[in-house]
Design an enzyme around this catalytic site. Structure first.
Site, short mmCIF file in Angstrom:
data_model
loop_
_atom_site.label_atom_id
_atom_site.label_comp_id
_atom_site.label_asym_id
_atom_site.label_seq_id
_atom_site.Cartn_x
_atom_site.Cartn_y
_atom_site.Cartn_z
N GLU A 28 0.85 -1.19 0.00
CA GLU A 28 0.00 0.00 0.00
C GLU A 28 0.88 1.24 0.00
O GLU A 28 2.01 1.21 0.50
CB GLU A 28 -0.89 -0.01 1.25
N ASN A 73 -6.59 1.36 2.82
CA ASN A 73 -7.33 2.60 3.01
C ASN A 73 -6.94 3.67 1.99
O ASN A 73 -7.77 4.50 1.60
CB ASN A 73 -7.11 3.14 4.42
N ASN A 173 -11.99 -1.25 -0.75
CA ASN A 173 -11.31 -1.75 0.44
C ASN A 173 -12.09 -1.40 1.70
O ASN A 173 -12.45 -0.23 1.89
CB ASN A 173 -9.91 -1.14 0.54
N GLU A 174 -12.38 -2.40 2.53
CA GLU A 174 -12.97 -2.19 3.86
C GLU A 174 -14.08 -1.14 3.85
O GLU A 174 -14.10 -0.22 4.68
CB GLU A 174 -11.88 -1.83 4.87
N TYR A 245 -6.38 -8.94 11.87
CA TYR A 245 -5.09 -8.74 12.53
C TYR A 245 -5.23 -9.15 14.00
O TYR A 245 -6.29 -9.00 14.60
CB TYR A 245 -4.66 -7.28 12.46
N GLU A 293 -6.04 -9.44 3.68
CA GLU A 293 -5.21 -8.77 4.69
C GLU A 293 -5.19 -9.65 5.93
O GLU A 293 -6.26 -9.96 6.49
CB GLU A 293 -5.73 -7.38 5.07
N GLN A 350 1.89 -6.29 5.55
CA GLN A 350 2.23 -6.05 4.16
C GLN A 350 3.58 -6.68 3.85
O GLN A 350 4.00 -7.55 4.60
CB GLN A 350 2.21 -4.55 3.89
#
Length: 502
Positions: A28, A73, A173-174, A245, A293, A350
């Protein structure tokens, strides 16, 4: 020492074939992932395009099959046009997701070039935060259409005569997150994702699409989000995403090592929800999962709050990973493999500097973090067919979970190579444990090697000055065989890779 765990491996009891993209990663425009990570013109190792070759060599050793880009993001406020064309003419922008300045000296074409050099496929995300279907289909046209239109010819003028043929695309994304630029309700997102999917596939019918699932199991809309979004998009997309996460903020290592019980439940719930929508629609199509992710992330949270805004590539999300973090990453890899029938893609988030297996110094060295090793082992040795993990293990209870297996394990059979690999984590913090590996369904099996990742210090880290404090060693001498049962002694708190010729 007793054998506290057993795994029986039957050749014909198969979970499913591993899609190589299960071992993907993520880059990212965040912190030093790109600038100072992949790309640093002027670095002693930089090639003619400014790509750090020392980083490329570490990435190649991981055999990363696919890399998701440019967010995250970041993508929800990104204009892809800012990152193409002559570098000297590109615009600097305020980047609102991470409160930095984005110079746009690295963009789509540079990313594709970097992927080719790394031996990876690009996975491109489109902006469905501040933008929509029109910009999404224009990006597909620029990237994938051969020639003869304004956008495809623009790519050619930018020096890329052949189309990039990007196969895999993420629809935002999200989008369930209030932190997301242009965040949406499930119904709002489902509609825009549907319309984007339609026109993107009209431009290039060969592409595969990933629709946004829940950002974590803690989201208040989970799993209703998945049900609503898939009711809109089921017939037009190929995967639904999962993000998760874990961290050990309160110093509860026993619970931290058990985090993947939550990950397993997340995977099973999303599969069940997708299958509910399939049944509701009377569809014959099976929806697959993209866990695009996943990682340990918590070490850098406090430091990130102190970073002054509006810098270019500040040191954000630079978790320094401990040995116990590597054990959790190993367990997460096992969780992904255990559902290889439905989880077909995944991205360790990442790849460089930002919550990453690889760290660098600007102008200086690059090294492997502790989590590099289980990720590398799974990617290199985890190709083939996952066999049903018939595992018996002693168990423990902790503050957050009950009935946690001391030994987490899975086996992958690579028929073409004539190899079988068992990945195993011993969660026991004080005792080495024996693992009986029953290979009676494989005649004449023999041990190739037993790789161990161990440390006397759960908080041990690798640094530029001491890059090999935590690294794999051989444990082959601790494997015995009786008939077709191999007994491996797994050191306390350890990641283990047992490779067999079969």
């Amino acid at each position: 020492m007793s054998s506290a765990a057993k795994i029986k491996i039957e050749k014909d009891f198969q979970v499913g074939k591993v899609d190589p993209r299960l071992f993907g990663s993520f880059i990212e425009h965040l912190g030093r992932a790109v600038y100072g990570g992949l790309y640093e013109p002027g670095h002693p190792s930089a090639d003619e395009q400014g790509f750090r070759t020392d980083v490329l060599e570490l990435v190649k050793a991981l055999q990363v099959p696919i890399v998701r880009y440019p967010g995250g993001n970041f993508v929800s406020g990104y204009n892809w046009e800012d990152g193409v064309g002559p570098i000297g003419q590109r615009k600097r922008r305020l980047e609102l997701a991470w409160r930095t300045i984005e110079p746009n000296t690295f963009g789509l074409n540079e990313f594709v070039d970097w992927c080719r050099k790394a031996g990876s496929e690009p996975m491109m995300a489109v902006n469905l935060g501040t933008r929509g279907p029109n910009e999404a289909r224009e990006l597909v046209e620029y990237a994938n259409h051969p020639s003869g239109t304004y956008l495809s010819d623009l790519r050619i003028r930018h020096g890329y005569r052949e189309p990039h043929r990007i196969r895999t695309w993420c629809l935002g994304n999200e989008m369930d997150g209030p932190w997301q630029i242009g965040g949406k309700t499930a119904a709002e997102y489902g509609r825009i994702a549907l319309e984007s999917a339609k026109v993107m596939k009209w431009v290039d019918p060969s592409i595969e699409l990933v629709v946004c699932g829940s950002s974590s199991t803690e989201m208040p809309t989970y799993p209703e989000w998945e049900a609503t979004v898939l009711e809109h998009t089921y017939d037009h997309v190929d995967y639904i995403s999962l993000h998760r996460y874990y961290g050990n903020r309160d110093g509860d290592t026993a619970s931290f090592l058990a985090s993947t019980l939550d990950m397993d439940d997340f995977i099973h719930t999303v599969i069940a929800t997708a299958d509910y929508v399939k049944a509701k629609k009377r569809s014959r199509k099976r929806m697959y999962l993209s866990f695009d992710e996943w990682n340990v992330w918590f070490h850098s949270n406090d430091a990130d709050k102190k970073i002054e805004p509006w810098q270019i590539a500040p040191p954000q999300l630079e978790d320094v990973y401990t040995f116990e973090d590597a054990l959790v990453v190993g367990c997460m890899l096992i969780s992904l493999l255990k559902r290889a029938d439905r989880v077909k893609m995944a991205c360790l988030a990442q790849l460089v500097n930002v919550i990453a297996p690889i760290m660098t110094e600007n102008g200086g060295r690059a090294w492997r973090q502790t989590i590099y090793y289980p990720y590398m082992h799974a990617s290199v040795y985890g190709r083939g067919t996952v066999l049903v993990p018939l595992v018996q293990s002693s168990k423990y209870d902790c503050r957050k979970y009950t009935d946690v297996p001391h030994v987490e394990a899975v086996a992958v059979h690579n028929g073409e190579a004539g190899e079988l690999t068992v990945f195993a984590v011993n969660r026991h913090l004080s005792d080495a444990l024996g693992l009986d590996i029953d290979l009676r369904s494989f005649e004449n099996a023999s041990l190739i090697e037993h790789i161990e990742l161990t440390s006397d210090d759960l908080k041990a880290v690798n640094t530029a000055d001491n890059p090999d404090r935590v690294k794999p060693v051989s444990g082959t001498a601790r494997v015995a065989k009786e008939d077709a049962v191999f007994t491996a002694q797994l050191p306390k708190a350890s990641w283990n890779v047992l490779r067999f010729k079969v």
